[in-house]
Design a protein around this motif. Structure first.
Motif, PDB file in Angstrom:
ATOM      1  N   GLY A 199       0.812  -1.226   0.000  1.00 22.90           N
ATOM      2  CA  GLY A 199       0.000   0.000   0.000  1.00 22.90           C
ATOM      3  C   GLY A 199       0.832   1.256   0.000  1.00 22.90           C
ATOM      4  O   GLY A 199       0.364   2.313   0.468  1.00 22.90           O
ATOM      5  N   ARG A 200       2.059   1.196  -0.557  1.00 26.81           N
ATOM      6  CA  ARG A 200       2.936   2.378  -0.554  1.00 26.81           C
ATOM      7  C   ARG A 200       2.485   3.445  -1.555  1.00 26.81           C
ATOM      8  O   ARG A 200       2.881   4.600  -1.442  1.00 26.81           O
ATOM      9  N   TYR A 201       1.694   3.046  -2.537  1.00 32.95           N
ATOM     10  CA  TYR A 201       1.236   4.014  -3.531  1.00 32.95           C
ATOM     11  C   TYR A 201       0.292   5.012  -2.880  1.00 32.95           C
ATOM     12  O   TYR A 201      -0.676   4.657  -2.212  1.00 32.95           O
ATOM     13  N   ARG A 202       0.575   6.305  -3.080  1.00 29.66           N
ATOM     14  CA  ARG A 202      -0.245   7.365  -2.508  1.00 29.66           C
ATOM     15  C   ARG A 202      -0.536   8.418  -3.569  1.00 29.66           C
ATOM     16  O   ARG A 202       0.295   8.712  -4.430  1.00 29.66           O
ATOM     17  N   VAL A 203      -1.729   8.995  -3.489  1.00 32.58           N
ATOM     18  CA  VAL A 203      -2.125  10.009  -4.456  1.00 32.58           C
ATOM     19  C   VAL A 203      -3.199  10.895  -3.824  1.00 32.58           C
ATOM     20  O   VAL A 203      -3.953  10.453  -2.948  1.00 32.58           O
ATOM     21  N   ASP A 204      -3.241  12.156  -4.251  1.00 33.57           N
ATOM     22  CA  ASP A 204      -4.276  13.078  -3.792  1.00 33.57           C
ATOM     23  C   ASP A 204      -5.532  12.789  -4.599  1.00 33.57           C
ATOM     24  O   ASP A 204      -5.548  12.933  -5.816  1.00 33.57           O
ATOM     25  N   LEU A 205      -6.599  12.384  -3.935  1.00 34.13           N
ATOM     26  CA  LEU A 205      -7.864  12.051  -4.582  1.00 34.13           C
ATOM     27  C   LEU A 205      -8.881  13.137  -4.277  1.00 34.13           C
ATOM     28  O   LEU A 205      -9.185  13.402  -3.108  1.00 34.13           O
ATOM     29  N   VAL A 206      -9.426  13.768  -5.320  1.00 31.16           N
ATOM     30  CA  VAL A 206     -10.351  14.880  -5.122  1.00 31.16           C
ATOM     31  C   VAL A 206     -11.706  14.549  -5.741  1.00 31.16           C
ATOM     32  O   VAL A 206     -11.793  14.036  -6.854  1.00 31.16           O
ATOM     33  N   TYR A 207     -12.757  14.842  -5.002  1.00 30.04           N
ATOM     34  CA  TYR A 207     -14.117  14.552  -5.450  1.00 30.04           C
ATOM     35  C   TYR A 207     -14.507  15.506  -6.571  1.00 30.04           C
ATOM     36  O   TYR A 207     -14.238  16.705  -6.512  1.00 30.04           O
ATOM     37  N   VAL A 208     -15.158  14.986  -7.600  1.00 28.36           N
ATOM     38  CA  VAL A 208     -15.444  15.765  -8.802  1.00 28.36           C
ATOM     39  C   VAL A 208     -16.257  17.025  -8.503  1.00 28.36           C
ATOM     40  O   VAL A 208     -16.023  18.092  -9.094  1.00 28.36           O
ATOM     41  N   ASP A 209     -17.202  16.959  -7.579  1.00 25.44           N
ATOM     42  CA  ASP A 209     -18.018  18.133  -7.281  1.00 25.44           C
ATOM     43  C   ASP A 209     -17.201  19.252  -6.646  1.00 25.44           C
ATOM     44  O   ASP A 209     -17.549  20.435  -6.792  1.00 25.44           O
ATOM     45  N   GLY A 225      -5.236  33.257 -12.328  1.00 31.38           N
ATOM     46  CA  GLY A 225      -4.015  32.664 -11.790  1.00 31.38           C
ATOM     47  C   GLY A 225      -4.128  31.158 -11.670  1.00 31.38           C
ATOM     48  O   GLY A 225      -5.086  30.540 -12.140  1.00 31.38           O
ATOM     49  N   ILE A 226      -3.137  30.555 -11.028  1.00 31.72           N
ATOM     50  CA  ILE A 226      -3.062  29.104 -10.869  1.00 31.72           C
ATOM     51  C   ILE A 226      -3.579  28.695  -9.497  1.00 31.72           C
ATOM     52  O   ILE A 226      -3.205  29.293  -8.478  1.00 31.72           O
ATOM     53  N   PHE A 227      -4.432  27.673  -9.480  1.00 30.25           N
ATOM     54  CA  PHE A 227      -4.968  27.150  -8.224  1.00 30.25           C
ATOM     55  C   PHE A 227      -4.898  25.626  -8.242  1.00 30.25           C
ATOM     56  O   PHE A 227      -5.302  24.990  -9.222  1.00 30.25           O
ATOM     57  N   ASN A 228      -4.402  25.056  -7.155  1.00 30.03           N
ATOM     58  CA  ASN A 228      -4.436  23.605  -6.996  1.00 30.03           C
ATOM     59  C   ASN A 228      -5.849  23.155  -6.656  1.00 30.03           C
ATOM     60  O   ASN A 228      -6.525  23.768  -5.819  1.00 30.03           O
ATOM     61  N   ALA A 229      -6.279  22.081  -7.301  1.00 30.21           N
ATOM     62  CA  ALA A 229      -7.610  21.529  -7.050  1.00 30.21           C
ATOM     63  C   ALA A 229      -7.459  20.088  -6.583  1.00 30.21           C
ATOM     64  O   ALA A 229      -7.554  19.144  -7.364  1.00 30.21           O
ATOM     65  N   GLY A 230      -7.175  19.921  -5.307  1.00 29.65           N
ATOM     66  CA  GLY A 230      -7.019  18.601  -4.714  1.00 29.65           C
ATOM     67  C   GLY A 230      -7.766  18.536  -3.399  1.00 29.65           C
ATOM     68  O   GLY A 230      -8.501  19.459  -3.035  1.00 29.65           O
ATOM     69  N   SER A 231      -7.568  17.457  -2.672  1.00 37.60           N
ATOM     70  CA  SER A 231      -8.174  17.335  -1.337  1.00 37.60           C
ATOM     71  C   SER A 231      -7.265  17.930  -0.276  1.00 37.60           C
ATOM     72  O   SER A 231      -7.683  18.172   0.851  1.00 37.60           O
ATOM     73  N   GLY A 232      -5.981  18.107  -0.642  1.00 42.04           N
ATOM     74  CA  GLY A 232      -5.015  18.633   0.314  1.00 42.04           C
ATOM     75  C   GLY A 232      -4.266  17.563   1.070  1.00 42.04           C
ATOM     76  O   GLY A 232      -3.400  17.863   1.874  1.00 42.04           O
ATOM     77  N   GLN A 233      -4.583  16.288   0.792  1.00 47.35           N
ATOM     78  CA  GLN A 233      -3.897  15.210   1.483  1.00 47.35           C
ATOM     79  C   GLN A 233      -3.796  13.987   0.575  1.00 47.35           C
ATOM     80  O   GLN A 233      -4.682  13.734  -0.235  1.00 47.35           O
ATOM     81  N   ALA A 234      -2.701  13.273   0.695  1.00 45.92           N
ATOM     82  CA  ALA A 234      -2.511  12.062  -0.102  1.00 45.92           C
ATOM     83  C   ALA A 234      -3.166  10.879   0.606  1.00 45.92           C
ATOM     84  O   ALA A 234      -3.155  10.786   1.832  1.00 45.92           O
ATOM     85  N   CYS A 235      -3.742   9.989  -0.190  1.00 47.46           N
ATOM     86  CA  CYS A 235      -4.407   8.799   0.344  1.00 47.46           C
ATOM     87  C   CYS A 235      -3.700   7.566  -0.203  1.00 47.46           C
ATOM     88  O   CYS A 235      -3.468   7.460  -1.413  1.00 47.46           O
ATOM     89  N   GLY A 236      -3.329   6.636   0.670  1.00 50.78           N
ATOM     90  CA  GLY A 236      -2.669   5.415   0.236  1.00 50.78           C
ATOM     91  C   GLY A 236      -3.656   4.430  -0.370  1.00 50.78           C
ATOM     92  O   GLY A 236      -4.854   4.471  -0.087  1.00 50.78           O
ATOM     93  N   SER A 237      -3.152   3.531  -1.208  1.00 50.01           N
ATOM     94  CA  SER A 237      -4.024   2.566  -1.867  1.00 50.01           C
ATOM     95  C   SER A 237      -4.725   1.644  -0.873  1.00 50.01           C
ATOM     96  O   SER A 237      -5.899   1.301  -1.047  1.00 50.01           O
ATOM     97  N   LEU A 238      -4.031   1.255   0.195  1.00 50.00           N
ATOM     98  CA  LEU A 238      -4.650   0.401   1.207  1.00 50.00           C
ATOM     99  C   LEU A 238      -5.768   1.137   1.925  1.00 50.00           C
ATOM    100  O   LEU A 238      -6.869   0.613   2.110  1.00 50.00           O
ATOM    101  N   GLU A 239      -5.486   2.375   2.317  1.00 48.98           N
ATOM    102  CA  GLU A 239      -6.504   3.182   2.990  1.00 48.98           C
ATOM    103  C   GLU A 239      -7.712   3.385   2.076  1.00 48.98           C
ATOM    104  O   GLU A 239      -8.864   3.298   2.519  1.00 48.98           O
ATOM    105  N   ALA A 240      -7.462   3.654   0.791  1.00 48.76           N
ATOM    106  CA  ALA A 240      -8.560   3.871  -0.151  1.00 48.76           C
ATOM    107  C   ALA A 240      -9.431   2.627  -0.260  1.00 48.76           C
ATOM    108  O   ALA A 240     -10.669   2.711  -0.246  1.00 48.76           O
ATOM    109  N   ALA A 241      -8.812   1.452  -0.364  1.00 50.80           N
ATOM    110  CA  ALA A 241      -9.571   0.207  -0.479  1.00 50.80           C
ATOM    111  C   ALA A 241     -10.394  -0.047   0.776  1.00 50.80           C
ATOM    112  O   ALA A 241     -11.555  -0.485   0.704  1.00 50.80           O
ATOM    113  N   GLN A 242      -9.816   0.220   1.934  1.00 43.92           N
ATOM    114  CA  GLN A 242     -10.533   0.001   3.196  1.00 43.92           C
ATOM    115  C   GLN A 242     -11.728   0.943   3.326  1.00 43.92           C
ATOM    116  O   GLN A 242     -12.797   0.548   3.788  1.00 43.92           O
TER     117      GLN A 242
END
Length: 311
Positions: A199-209, A225-242
């Protein structure tokens, strides 16, 4: 207020159109396949057949163009695809902006990628180094080049440009073989999923809405200007599956882990720092758990409404 949306049949574009119409906007949807645009029954929706590189239809003095259309190569590592990426994603976007400016369009919103940043252990801010050489370089470089060209053109021609650098977007209407839909399909049907490398893979997952709300806020608050559109936190693959298993009521034992997750070399992409969007645009992104719960609730409601209609 009229919005022009390119890539209108895509996952984000189609959702954006629905939200814009619900807020009272008039929308012109530009799509290669107009028959696939929905909801066609709205009197405030006008659909035009259009592809990147075509002249912009008459949209005189639209409030904004939201540019989602892009060329995505089937093989991100194929150097032969580079020319097409730059032709469509960079030059095509710039030509669209030029056409828009000539028609008096007031604003331009470009949907870029948060994966252009140089990999880092800290959340990437809008001023972090961008150097996409680790994955999908030709595609990501064409998107980054488009940002540079659009911001420069907008400044020179008094047409404010907003760039949204998107994290990994998920939510209702998405398809494909990405991590989130793969987990949902498997766990939702009672099949197991295998989490590799512990579960080392991590990525910022943001809800479409959340992405859509940010785009509309940029228009309504007139922020360029430029704005980041993320959740602000990375989520691991194991955490996402759980989290997905819990939301779907699936047996947690269906989530199987292979390998050691204690390795310091985390793979994937850093979280996006969204402080600028929070401060300037009132951005309030959901956590991954909140997003999955919202998606699940909408799906349950949609299924219940469909059953009611059939009865």
């Amino acid at each position: 207020m009229q919005l022009v949306v390119t890539g209108a049949t895509g996952f984000i574009g189609s959702r954006l159109i629905n939200h814009a119409l619900s807020r009272g906007y008039r929308v012109m949807a530009l799509a290669r396949n107009p028959d696939q645009v929905s909801p066609r029954q709205s009197s405030r929706l006008h659909v035009e057949k259009w592809s990147l590189g075509d002249p912009l239809p008459a949209v005189m003095r639209a409030s904004a163009i939201l540019h989602l259309a892009a060329y995505i190569p089937t093989d991100f590592g194929d150097a032969h695809q580079a020319a097409r990426c730059f032709e469509v994603n960079t030059h095509g976007a710039l030509q669209l902006a030029m056409d828009a400016a000539s028609q008096g369009v007031k604003r331009f919103v470009f949907f870029g990628s948060g994966q252009v940043y140089t990999p880092t252990s800290e959340p990437a801010s809008e001023t972090s180094a961008a150097f996409p050489v680790h994955r999908a370089s030709y595609y990501l470089a064409s998107k980054l080049s488009a940002e540079i060209c659009l911001l420069s053109f907008g400044t020179a021609n008094a047409m404010p440009v907003t760039v949204l650098r998107l994290a990994s977007v998920y939510g209702p209407g998405m398809h494909g073989a990405g991590m989130v839909p793969t987990f949902i399909r498997a766990l939702g049907s009672g099949r197991s999923v295998v989490i590799r490398e512990g579960g080392r893979y991590r990525v910022d997952l943001v809800y479409v809405d959340d992405v859509i709300s940010l785009a509309l806020a940029a228009i309504e608050k007139e922020q360029a200007g430029i704005f980041n559109a993320g959740s602000g936190q990375a989520c691991g693959s194991l955490e996402a599956a759980q989290i997905i298993a819990e939301a779907l009521g699936a047996d947690p034992n269906l989530v199987n882990v292979e390998g050691n997750g204690r390795d310091e070399n985390v793979t994937g992409f850093a979280a996006l720092n969204v402080a600028k969007a929070v401060e300037q645009l009132g951005y309030t992104p959901r956590s991954f758990r909140q997003g999955i719960e919202a998606w699940n609730a909408e799906t349950v409601l949609s299924d219940a409404q469909s059953a009611s209609v059939q009865e």
